[in-house]
Design a protein around this motif. Structure first.
Motif, PDB file in Angstrom:
ATOM      1  N   VAL A 146      -4.945 -10.269  -5.531  1.00  0.00           N
ATOM      2  CA  VAL A 146      -5.728 -11.816  -6.044  1.00  0.00           C
ATOM      3  C   VAL A 146      -5.161 -12.044  -7.426  1.00  0.00           C
ATOM      4  N   ARG A 147      -5.001 -11.125  -8.414  1.00  0.00           N
ATOM      5  CA  ARG A 147      -4.870 -11.433  -9.768  1.00  0.00           C
ATOM      6  C   ARG A 147      -3.874 -11.857 -10.085  1.00  0.00           C
ATOM      7  N   ASP A 148      -2.555 -12.045  -8.923  1.00  0.00           N
ATOM      8  CA  ASP A 148      -1.204 -12.515  -9.319  1.00  0.00           C
ATOM      9  C   ASP A 148      -1.044 -13.799  -8.393  1.00  0.00           C
ATOM     10  N   ALA A 149      -0.932 -14.878  -9.061  1.00  0.00           N
ATOM     11  CA  ALA A 149      -0.921 -16.074  -8.042  1.00  0.00           C
ATOM     12  C   ALA A 149       0.481 -16.144  -7.175  1.00  0.00           C
ATOM     13  N   THR A 150       1.470 -15.288  -7.819  1.00  0.00           N
ATOM     14  CA  THR A 150       2.921 -15.344  -6.847  1.00  0.00           C
ATOM     15  C   THR A 150       2.885 -14.332  -5.793  1.00  0.00           C
ATOM     16  N   SER A 151       1.489 -13.376  -5.838  1.00  0.00           N
ATOM     17  CA  SER A 151       1.661 -12.446  -4.944  1.00  0.00           C
ATOM     18  C   SER A 151       1.576 -12.683  -3.408  1.00  0.00           C
ATOM     19  N   TRP A 207       0.867  -8.344 -11.995  1.00  0.00           N
ATOM     20  CA  TRP A 207      -0.412  -8.364 -12.814  1.00  0.00           C
ATOM     21  C   TRP A 207      -0.354  -7.071 -13.425  1.00  0.00           C
ATOM     22  N   GLN A 260       0.564 -12.772   0.292  1.00  0.00           N
ATOM     23  CA  GLN A 260      -0.788 -12.404   1.213  1.00  0.00           C
ATOM     24  C   GLN A 260      -0.232 -11.998   2.181  1.00  0.00           C
ATOM     25  N   SER A 267       3.027  -6.918  -7.090  1.00  0.00           N
ATOM     26  CA  SER A 267       2.303  -7.724  -7.923  1.00  0.00           C
ATOM     27  C   SER A 267       2.721  -7.614  -9.473  1.00  0.00           C
ATOM     28  N   SER A 305       8.830 -14.939 -15.688  1.00  0.00           N
ATOM     29  CA  SER A 305       7.742 -14.893 -14.609  1.00  0.00           C
ATOM     30  C   SER A 305       8.490 -15.406 -13.287  1.00  0.00           C
TER      31      SER A 305
END
Length: 494
Positions: A241-246, A207, A248, A205, A214
């Protein structure tokens, strides 16, 4: 108990679990070593209490019969790009001097949750912009290595994660976090004779990690060997979930999957990485690396990455463009430095704060980024660079049809003297020539030490893998590590 500082992450973890020593013994030994190495300027902030508190928690849990956490008994160094709650975080920039975050970055929180303690915040190139750790507002880090040619010039530890590489190489910590935007884990690892891996973009992450570019920034571990990197990466990685590029995805058990047997694997040798003026010693080491991987059972094939020559110019358009946008938030209004001349208006405050707070290299990249994003130049520069980035990614995709991994040098030279290249930004940027292409494509890549040059300085070999294929990258690194038998370490002068 000072000899525990000779142990890496795996040795400390296993020794603590077996009861050979206590976590407090370890923390106290490393705290003392950090205090004795101020000459390296590797640490911006020391946090001995954090290390001791984590150690005491680990000792208490062991005494209570609880299962040990993955990094219980292991203190680490934290690059000053990661926000740490209650501990100053500056990105080595004057503009953030005195900033104390009220929150914890995801990567550092993951490490604390795994039982690690923090020895301190590590020096770096300002906002991660640099290849020698000379752009820090708090003075450059010095490599623990010295040339064995009669000279005594202080050497660059690489950048931007130079504090991390210097601290690990000098045995100030068994492992440290780094970030890699265009090679800032791999190049300093190569310069100081340690290992470091940049995972697939999105594995860790972003975040709470101060942003440079970025779409390129990615955290990773720096440690003494491949196994230690695998252990640390397992603790750092994970969906957020706080990082849109993470990504899953579940975190693989990279340490358990380590194997130096490469039977059935094909190793690609990119012909475009044979650049003019590359030292013969690096060419020789590259060939030695090929032989080592062949000995490990791999098949060697030549591949072509035709757009490699455009990677560096594309990177130095895309990264500064993203930096100019990310660094616009440092304006003297909400946090950090505020320069407010008497009678000045808002615009004057912005200008004065940024002029005083940002270093020359940061200003240079902001200006480049603002220029390439400006009206009339956006399509000519930024759009074209993004197209080149797509072509570079396609080159790798085609290469994977013929091979499973790529092997190349990590850097075009061994460590250079501080001040040797700082007056020539282009010469400094060329340090990233071998590391930038995989960053633009978001691929996992690792540097492992392969040997020493004629001056007794470390040289690194780089393994580049397919997306999400960190396991094979680590395995190839282990195969090289076992055959290289690299045990050299700097002689203490600090």
């Amino acid at each position: 108990m000072s000899d525990v500082t000779d142990l890496g992450i795996a040795g400390l973890r296993d020794g603590f679990r077996s009861g050979e020593f206590s976590a407090r013994d370890v923390a106290e030994a490393f705290n003392a070593r950090v205090d004795a190495a101020d000459a390296l300027n590797a640490f911006l902030v020391k946090t001995p209490d954090h290390a001791l508190a984590a150690a005491d928690a680990a000792d208490a849990a062991r005494a209570a019969g609880e299962a040990a956490k993955p990094l219980a008994g292991v203190p680490i160094g934290m690059k000053d790009l990661f926000c740490t709650k209650g501990v100053a975080t500056t990105a080595a920039s004057h503009i953030l001097e005195g900033f104390v975050p009220p929150y914890e970055s995801s990567v550092s929180q993951n490490l604390w949750d795994a039982g690690a303690g923090m020895l301190g915040k590590l020096n770096m190139d300002q906002f991660a912009m640099g290849s020698s750790n000379e752009t820090s507002a708090f003075g450059n880090v010095i490599s623990p290595w010295r040339r064995k040619d009669g000279g005594n010039a202080p050497l660059a530890p690489g950048g931007s994660s130079g504090g991390s590489s210097s601290a690990v190489a000098a045995r100030l910590c068994p492992g440290a976090t780094g970030t890699d935007t265009g090679g800032s884990i791999r190049q300093p690892a190569a310069f100081t004779g340690i290992s470091g891996i940049k995972p697939t973009y999105g594995r860790c992450s972003r975040w709470g990690t101060i942003a440079f570019a970025s779409s390129l920034d990615q955290a990773g571990p720096m440690a003494r060997d491949v196994r230690d990197c695998a252990i640390m990466l397992e603790a750092m990685a994970g969906f957020d979930v706080r990082d849109a590029t993470s990504l899953q995805l579940d975190v693989p058990q990279w340490e358990a999957g380590l194997s130096a047997d490469l039977k059935g694997k094909r190793i690609g040798i990119p012909k475009e990485y044979r650049v003019d003026g590359m030292p013969a010693e690096i060419e020789t080491l590259w060939q030695q690396g090929i032989d080592w991987l062949r000995d490990a059972g791999a098949e060697i094939v030549e591949v072509s990455l035709p757009h490699t020559k455009y990677a560096l110019p594309a990177y130095y358009i895309i990264a500064p463009a993203e930096a100019s946008s990310n660094l616009a938030r440092y304006d003297g209004v909400r946090y950090g430095l505020r320069d407010l001349p008497e009678g000045a208006g808002l615009q004057d405050m912005y200008a004065a704060t940024r002029a005083d707070g940002f270093g020359d290299e940061v200003k240079r990249r902001i200006m480049i980024g603002t220029y390439v994003l400006s009206a009339g130049f956006y399509d000519a520069y930024y759009t074209q660079a993004q197209k080149v980035r797509t072509l570079i990614a396609r080159d790798f995709e085609r290469a994977w049809e013929a091979c499973d991994l790529l092997l190349a040098p990590t850097a075009p030279s061994a460590a250079f003297a501080l001040g040797e290249k700082s007056a020539d930004p282009i010469a400094m940027y060329l340090n990233d020539v071998f590391t930038v292409p995989s960053s633009l494509a978001g691929l996992p890549a690792m540097s492992v030490p392969g040997g020493l040059d004629s001056a007794g300085l470390p040289l690194g070999l780089q393994i580049i893998g397919k997306p999400l294929d960190e396991q094979v990258v680590l395995n190839a690194g282990l195969a090289i590590e076992q055959r290289a038998g690299f045990v050299a370490r700097p002689e203490a002068w600090w």
